[in-house]
Write a protein that holds these residues in place. Structure first.
Motif, PDB file in Angstrom:
ATOM      1  N   VAL A   1       0.824  -1.244   0.050  1.00 56.06           N
ATOM      2  CA  VAL A   1      -0.114   0.039  -0.064  1.00 56.06           C
ATOM      3  C   VAL A   1       0.909   1.269   0.112  1.00 56.06           C
ATOM      4  N   VAL A   2       0.595   1.986  -0.983  1.00 56.60           N
ATOM      5  CA  VAL A   2       1.409   3.336  -1.135  1.00 56.60           C
ATOM      6  C   VAL A   2       0.530   4.416  -0.841  1.00 56.60           C
ATOM      7  N   THR A   3       0.899   5.182   0.266  1.00 54.15           N
ATOM      8  CA  THR A   3      -0.078   6.096   0.845  1.00 54.15           C
ATOM      9  C   THR A   3      -0.088   7.360   0.021  1.00 54.15           C
ATOM     10  N   ASP A   4      -1.295   8.074  -0.117  1.00 55.32           N
ATOM     11  CA  ASP A   4      -1.281   9.178  -0.805  1.00 55.32           C
ATOM     12  C   ASP A   4      -0.649   9.285  -1.974  1.00 55.32           C
ATOM     13  N   LEU A   5      -0.707   8.325  -2.919  1.00 54.70           N
ATOM     14  CA  LEU A   5      -0.016   7.983  -3.929  1.00 54.70           C
ATOM     15  C   LEU A   5      -0.691   9.063  -5.224  1.00 54.70           C
ATOM     16  N   ALA A   6      -2.149   9.084  -5.363  1.00 51.55           N
ATOM     17  CA  ALA A   6      -2.639   9.642  -6.518  1.00 51.55           C
ATOM     18  C   ALA A   6      -3.593  10.880  -5.920  1.00 51.55           C
ATOM     19  N   TRP A   7      -3.645  11.823  -6.580  1.00 51.27           N
ATOM     20  CA  TRP A   7      -4.452  13.143  -6.257  1.00 51.27           C
ATOM     21  C   TRP A   7      -5.226  13.467  -7.591  1.00 51.27           C
ATOM     22  N   SER A   8      -6.076  14.076  -7.092  1.00 50.42           N
ATOM     23  CA  SER A   8      -7.119  15.115  -8.097  1.00 50.42           C
ATOM     24  C   SER A   8      -7.766  16.060  -7.707  1.00 50.42           C
ATOM     25  N   TYR A   9      -8.068  17.166  -8.434  1.00 53.25           N
ATOM     26  CA  TYR A   9      -8.663  18.352  -8.194  1.00 53.25           C
ATOM     27  C   TYR A   9     -10.175  18.370  -8.581  1.00 53.25           C
ATOM     28  N   ARG A  10     -11.050  18.062  -7.571  1.00 55.53           N
ATOM     29  CA  ARG A  10     -12.481  17.944  -8.084  1.00 55.53           C
ATOM     30  C   ARG A  10     -13.209  19.249  -8.470  1.00 55.53           C
ATOM     31  N   THR A  11     -12.749  20.471  -7.874  1.00 51.11           N
ATOM     32  CA  THR A  11     -13.197  21.785  -8.260  1.00 51.11           C
ATOM     33  C   THR A  11     -11.842  22.741  -8.543  1.00 51.11           C
ATOM     34  N   PRO A  12     -10.916  22.586  -9.210  1.00 57.46           N
ATOM     35  CA  PRO A  12      -9.820  23.430  -9.295  1.00 57.46           C
ATOM     36  C   PRO A  12     -10.209  24.874  -9.718  1.00 57.46           C
ATOM     37  N   LEU A  13      -9.057  25.724  -9.512  1.00 57.85           N
ATOM     38  CA  LEU A  13      -9.363  26.941  -9.600  1.00 57.85           C
ATOM     39  C   LEU A  13      -9.567  27.251 -11.275  1.00 57.85           C
ATOM     40  N   PRO A  14     -10.156  28.472 -11.675  1.00 55.31           N
ATOM     41  CA  PRO A  14     -10.598  28.546 -13.172  1.00 55.31           C
ATOM     42  C   PRO A  14      -9.501  28.307 -14.012  1.00 55.31           C
ATOM     43  N   GLU A  15      -8.399  28.691 -13.524  1.00 54.32           N
ATOM     44  CA  GLU A  15      -7.060  28.541 -14.694  1.00 54.32           C
ATOM     45  C   GLU A  15      -6.748  27.325 -15.023  1.00 54.32           C
ATOM     46  N   SER A  16      -7.317  26.246 -14.077  1.00 51.82           N
ATOM     47  CA  SER A  16      -6.611  24.894 -14.173  1.00 51.82           C
ATOM     48  C   SER A  16      -7.895  23.902 -14.498  1.00 51.82           C
ATOM     49  N   GLU A  17      -9.065  24.708 -14.843  1.00 56.29           N
ATOM     50  CA  GLU A  17     -10.087  23.862 -15.106  1.00 56.29           C
ATOM     51  C   GLU A  17     -10.103  22.462 -15.868  1.00 56.29           C
ATOM     52  N   LYS A  18      -9.102  22.517 -16.578  1.00 59.17           N
ATOM     53  CA  LYS A  18      -8.852  21.463 -17.821  1.00 59.17           C
ATOM     54  C   LYS A  18      -8.579  20.089 -16.817  1.00 59.17           C
ATOM     55  N   ILE A  19      -7.944  19.933 -15.776  1.00 60.43           N
ATOM     56  CA  ILE A  19      -7.790  18.969 -15.075  1.00 60.43           C
ATOM     57  C   ILE A  19      -8.899  18.262 -13.996  1.00 60.43           C
ATOM     58  N   THR A  20      -9.966  18.931 -14.173  1.00 57.58           N
ATOM     59  CA  THR A  20     -10.904  18.777 -13.352  1.00 57.58           C
ATOM     60  C   THR A  20     -11.160  17.213 -13.294  1.00 57.58           C
ATOM     61  N   GLY A  21     -11.354  16.742 -12.026  1.00 60.24           N
ATOM     62  CA  GLY A  21     -11.587  15.189 -11.937  1.00 60.24           C
ATOM     63  C   GLY A  21     -10.467  14.213 -12.223  1.00 60.24           C
ATOM     64  N   LEU A  22      -9.633  14.749 -12.926  1.00 59.60           N
ATOM     65  CA  LEU A  22      -8.495  13.633 -13.527  1.00 59.60           C
ATOM     66  C   LEU A  22      -7.645  13.399 -12.377  1.00 59.60           C
ATOM     67  N   VAL A  23      -6.989  12.291 -12.515  1.00 59.39           N
ATOM     68  CA  VAL A  23      -5.989  11.551 -11.804  1.00 59.39           C
ATOM     69  C   VAL A  23      -4.716  11.632 -11.935  1.00 59.39           C
ATOM     70  N   ALA A  24      -3.634  11.919 -11.152  1.00 61.61           N
ATOM     71  CA  ALA A  24      -2.267  12.187 -11.304  1.00 61.61           C
ATOM     72  C   ALA A  24      -1.697  11.145 -10.385  1.00 61.61           C
ATOM     73  N   PHE A  25      -0.428  10.615 -10.912  1.00 57.26           N
ATOM     74  CA  PHE A  25       0.410   9.873 -10.193  1.00 57.26           C
ATOM     75  C   PHE A  25       1.886  10.321 -10.215  1.00 57.26           C
ATOM     76  N   PRO A  26       2.584  10.621  -9.317  1.00 55.52           N
ATOM     77  CA  PRO A  26       3.920  11.142  -9.559  1.00 55.52           C
ATOM     78  C   PRO A  26       5.034  10.150  -9.689  1.00 55.52           C
ATOM     79  N   HIS A  27       5.720  10.457 -10.861  1.00 58.06           N
ATOM     80  CA  HIS A  27       6.857   9.390 -11.308  1.00 58.06           C
ATOM     81  C   HIS A  27       7.838   9.274 -10.306  1.00 58.06           C
ATOM     82  N   GLU A  28       7.964  10.098  -9.208  1.00 58.99           N
ATOM     83  CA  GLU A  28       8.889   9.925  -7.886  1.00 58.99           C
ATOM     84  C   GLU A  28       8.469   8.827  -7.148  1.00 58.99           C
ATOM     85  N   LYS A  29       7.051   8.444  -6.920  1.00 58.72           N
ATOM     86  CA  LYS A  29       6.669   7.271  -5.965  1.00 58.72           C
ATOM     87  C   LYS A  29       6.066   6.162  -6.744  1.00 58.72           C
TER      88      LYS A  29
END
Length: 242
Positions: free
Chosen positions: A203-231
Motif C-alpha cells: 500500500v502506497v499512501t497518498d500516491l494519487a491526487w485529483s482536483y475536484r473543483t480546481p481554480l478557473p485557470e486549471s479547469e482542464k484537470i477537473t476530476g482527472l487523476v495524477a500519479f507522481p513518477h517519484e513514487k
C-alpha cells in the motif's frame, strides 16, 4: 528587482490583504515579493499599510544570514492572538526590507490577491501553468501492477516542475484506490484530494491526487487523476520517467 545572496525582491502590482480573526490586518497595493527560498515568494507589507496598533512587539528576534536580525511580534485581535506571527527587519542589509512587515502566512486566516482568496503561498509572477490535451500513451505501475493506462492524458506543465500526466478516471483501476483524508492546496490549481494505492500486498499512501473543483485557470484537470513518477513507475510512450 534586486538580489542579495539567495534573497530576491521584486515590487508587486496586486492589491494584497491578510485577514485574521475577521479583521483585515494588512491591506496594500504596493506589496513586496521576497524570495526567501528559491521556490516561491512571500509577501512583505509596507509598515504604513499594516494595522500596527494590533501588534505587540516582543524582545524575541530571528536571525537570517541574508536578511539580518528581525524583531518578532504578536498579532492580537480581540481574544485571539498569533504569537511571533509578525517579523520586521528594521536594520536589514537588504534596504528594500526596511520599513516592511512580514506576516506569517499560516498564522493568518485568509489571504487575498485583489478579491480572490489564495492558498499555500503567493502566486509567483514568473510561474506559468500550461495544460494541454495529449494522445501520448501513459501507463502507471505500482509494485509491478498496472494501476492506470491511458492514451488520452492531459499534461500539466508548471514552471520549475516536471510535467504531470492527469488521466481520466475511466482509465484508472479505481478498485485499487483507497480515498484518504489528505487535502493539499496549490495557489495555481486549488485543493487536491488523495488516494492510497493497494497493489498486491503493498500500500502506497497518498500516491494519487485529483482536483475536484480546481481554480478557473486549471479547469482542464477537473476530476482527472495524477500519479507522481517519484513514487510510481510512470511510462510515457514506453519510456520510464526518471
Amino acid at each position: 528587482m534586486s538580489e542579495r545572496g539567495r534573497v530576491r525582491t521584486e515590487p508587486g502590482a496586486k492589491r494584497v490583504r491578510a485577514v485574521f480573526a475577521g479583521t483585515v490586518v494588512a491591506d496594500t497595493t504596493r506589496p513586496l515579493l521576497v524570495w526567501e527560498v528559491p521556490y516561491y515568494p512571500t509577501y512583505y507589507f509596507p509598515r504604513a499599510d499594516v494595522r500596527t496598533d494590533l501588534i505587540a512587539p516582543s524582545e524575541r528576534t530571528q536571525h537570517s544570514p541574508s536578511r539580518g536580525d528581525g524583531r518578532l511580534g504578536t498579532l492580537r485581535v480581540g481574544e485571539r492572538e498569533a504569537p511571533d506571527a509578525v517579523l520586521e527587519y528594521a536594520e536589514s542589509p537588504i534596504e528594500e526590507l526596511r520599513d516592511h512587515v512580514r506576516l506569517d502566512w499560516a498564522a493568518m486566516d485568509a489571504w487575498f490577491e485583489e478579491d480572490e482568496e489564495v492558498f499555500t503561498h503567493p502566486r509567483d509572477p514568473h510561474v506559468r501553468v500550461d495544460i494541454l490535451a495529449s494522445s501520448r500513451h501513459v501507463r502507471v505501475e505500482v509494485a509491478g501492477v498496472t494501476v492506470a493506462e491511458s492514451r488520452r492524458p492531459t499534461v500539466l506543465f508548471e514552471t520549475g516542475l516536471p510535467p504531470r500526466y492527469y488521466l481520466p478516471k475511466l482509465d484508472v483501476r479505481l478498485d485499487l484506490l483507497e480515498h484518504t483524508d489528505t487535502v493539499t492546496h496549490c495557489p495555481y490549481k486549488g485543493a487536491a484530494e488523495y488516494w492510497s494505492v493497494r497493489a498486491g500486498d503493498e500500500v502506497v499512501t497518498d500516491l494519487a491526487w485529483s482536483y475536484r473543483t480546481p481554480l478557473p485557470e486549471s479547469e482542464k484537470i477537473t476530476g482527472l487523476v495524477a500519479f507522481p513518477h517519484e513514487k510510481a513507475d510512470v511510462y510515457v510512450d514506453g519510456s520510464l520517467l526518471r
